[in-house]
Design an enzyme around this catalytic site. Structure first.
Site, short mmCIF file in Angstrom:
data_model
loop_
_atom_site.label_atom_id
_atom_site.label_comp_id
_atom_site.label_asym_id
_atom_site.label_seq_id
_atom_site.Cartn_x
_atom_site.Cartn_y
_atom_site.Cartn_z
N ASN A 73 -15.49 2.13 6.16
CA ASN A 73 -14.15 2.70 6.78
C ASN A 73 -13.97 3.83 5.86
O ASN A 73 -14.33 5.57 5.52
CB ASN A 73 -13.02 2.73 7.13
CG ASN A 73 -13.32 1.87 8.89
OD1 ASN A 73 -13.75 2.55 9.62
ND2 ASN A 73 -12.99 0.36 8.53
N LYS A 106 2.18 -3.26 6.11
CA LYS A 106 2.87 -3.66 5.17
C LYS A 106 4.48 -3.53 5.19
O LYS A 106 4.89 -3.88 4.24
CB LYS A 106 2.31 -2.62 4.59
CG LYS A 106 0.50 -2.77 4.37
CD LYS A 106 0.62 -3.96 3.47
CE LYS A 106 -1.13 -4.54 4.07
NZ LYS A 106 -1.46 -5.70 2.70
N SER A 115 0.40 -0.99 0.10
CA SER A 115 -0.44 0.18 0.12
C SER A 115 0.98 1.19 0.10
O SER A 115 2.21 1.53 0.63
CB SER A 115 -0.81 0.23 0.94
OG SER A 115 -1.01 0.90 2.13
N TYR A 140 -1.57 -1.06 11.56
CA TYR A 140 -1.99 -1.40 9.47
C TYR A 140 -1.03 -0.76 8.49
O TYR A 140 0.11 -2.02 8.07
CB TYR A 140 -3.38 -0.81 8.75
CG TYR A 140 -3.32 -1.28 7.59
CD1 TYR A 140 -3.30 -2.53 7.24
CD2 TYR A 140 -2.88 -0.25 6.48
CE1 TYR A 140 -3.43 -2.75 5.75
CE2 TYR A 140 -3.20 -0.61 4.92
CZ TYR A 140 -3.37 -1.08 4.42
OH TYR A 140 -4.05 -1.78 3.08
#
Ligand code: NAD
Ligand code: UD1
Length: 349
Positions: free
Chosen positions: A205, A160, A131, A156
């Site tokens: 979200n 990654k 991401s 999060y």
């Protein structure tokens, strides 16, 4: 038919669309998911769009034995898995702040175990879903792949960054291994058939699912998180790309791996930004949605959301030069497809 490809997280939003594009390109797809953020309907959707046998395994990526069985059973059926696209992960930034351990366990351990099992079966090709969040709040935009990993904005984002590092470390110990790391910007839209799309559980979200549900009357007004940012209209800027363009990037990445192109680069891995190269603000997205659908978006201006990056969009020229991939679909087309999908969803009104 080309090689068999295991798609982890194959019942999810991007995994399901990618499965369809892979099949169209001639690959045989094998889906795996634990349904923590999806359901069997997506598998049925993929099957109906592909119109062919699509094996599905309900397995958790942290379950080594379960993973082992998938590779073994497929091999016994005469379909040696030649490559893996690893989508399976939890992806809610807010939830990761509340429960960082769950994110570390699911995303990092899941990747670690998958790599172990791939090694046991001599599977040498991996495409990994990363991401733009790995860049944190970038100092320069558009951001390119040489930008440093700044401090992650969320647990999060940390997972990654950690998974990318795990993959690179795995390579140093397994010289035949190859990995393409794809750093997505903001995927939106749905398959034009509206047979598959994004189905978040509970209150969405992300901007587009919330916006669509708001217009459908399922949610209250959309909250625009901050209009006091240092951007032209004060709202945050992102690079929104159509999920079908993103799906096609995975086909390009696999073709690249199978043509042994990485070996020329001498590292065994390469990261690519996947975006349009253009930023759009939250208010611009609302305007574009209203223009393309003729519907009004009910919205109000709200406080900034914690952890939001102000402005980020991609320099995606490496993917164009090396994978031969670039986006083809517009923001309007993506918003129209999101809306078409919303209208067909069982919970739409
Ligand atoms: P998604 O939640 O729709 O799909 C992920 C799928 O993985 C779900 O079906 C979920 O049930 C499954 N899964 C999660 N943990 C698993 C586990 N341990 N074992 C087996 N299955 C598991 O999300 P998505 O939007 O399709 O995202 C796919 C990937 O792309 C993720 O890795 C995500 O972090 C990454 N990504 C997504 C975005 C985005 O905005 N959607 C942006 C950048 C990166
Ligand atoms: C985030 C992560 C991304 C992750 C993705 C998946 C960052 C920079 N990006 O994307 O890595 O993969 O989530 O979940 O952390 N917005 C509103 N109102 C809403 C929802 C969103 O105004 O109800 C705004 C946000 O403030 C943001 C934009 O819309 O400016 C896009 O938000 P969202 O769709 O959640 O994606 P990101 O936060 O960019």
């Amino acid at each position: 038919m080309k090689s068999s490809i295991l798609v982890t997280g194959g019942a999810g939003y991007i995994g399901s669309h990618t499965a369809v594009s892979l099949a169209k390109a001639g690959f045989r797809v094998v889906l795996l998911d634990n349904f923590s953020n999806s359901d069997f309907q997506a598998v049925q959707g993929v099957r109906s769009l592909i119109n062919a046998e699509v094996p599905f395994y309900e397995v958790d990526c942290r379950d080594t034995d379960g993973l082992f069985d998938v590779f073994r059973i497929e091999k016994e059926k005469g379909h040696v898995i030649k490559g893996v696209i690893h989508f399976a992960a939890l992806k809610s930034v807010g939830e990761s702040v509340e429960n960082p351990e769950l994110y570390k366990d699911n995303n990092i351990l899941g990747t670690e175990r998958l790599l172990e099992v791939m090694r046991a079966f001599d599977v040498e090709n991996l495409v990994f879903s990363s991401s733009c969040t790995v860049y944190g709040e970038p100092e320069v935009v558009p951001v390119d792949e040489n930008a440093p990993f700044l401090e992650a904005e969320s647990p999060y984002g940390f997972t990654k960054q950690a998974c990318e590092r795990l993959i690179v470390n795995h390579l140093t110990r397994n010289p035949k291994f190859n990995a393409v790391i794809l750093r997505y910007f903001n995927p939106i839209g749905a398959h034009p058939s509206a047979v598959i799309g994004e189905s978040p559980r509970g209150v969405p979200n992300n901007l587009i699912p919330y916006l669509c549900q708001s217009v459908a009357g399922i949610r209250g007004a959309l909250h625009v998180f901050g209009t006091d940012y240092p951007t032209p209209d004060g709202s945050c800027i992102r690079d929104y790309l159509h999920v079908m363009d993103l799906a096609e990037a995975h086909v390009a990445a696999l073709e690249f791996l199978f043509k042994d192109k990485l070996r020329d680069k001498d590292t065994g891995w390469r990261a690519y930004n996947l975006g349009t190269g253009k930023g759009a603000s939250v208010l611009e997205v609302i305007q574009a949605f209203e223009k393309v659908t003729g519907l009004e978006v009910p919205y109000s201006i709200a406080e900034r959301r914690e952890g939001d990056v102000v402005a980020i969009w991609a320099n995606a020229s490496r993917a164009k030069d090396e994978l031969g991939w670039q986006t083809k679909r517009s923001l309007e087309e993506a918003l129209n497809d999101s809306w078409r999908w919303q209208k067909k969803r069982p919970d739409s009104q």
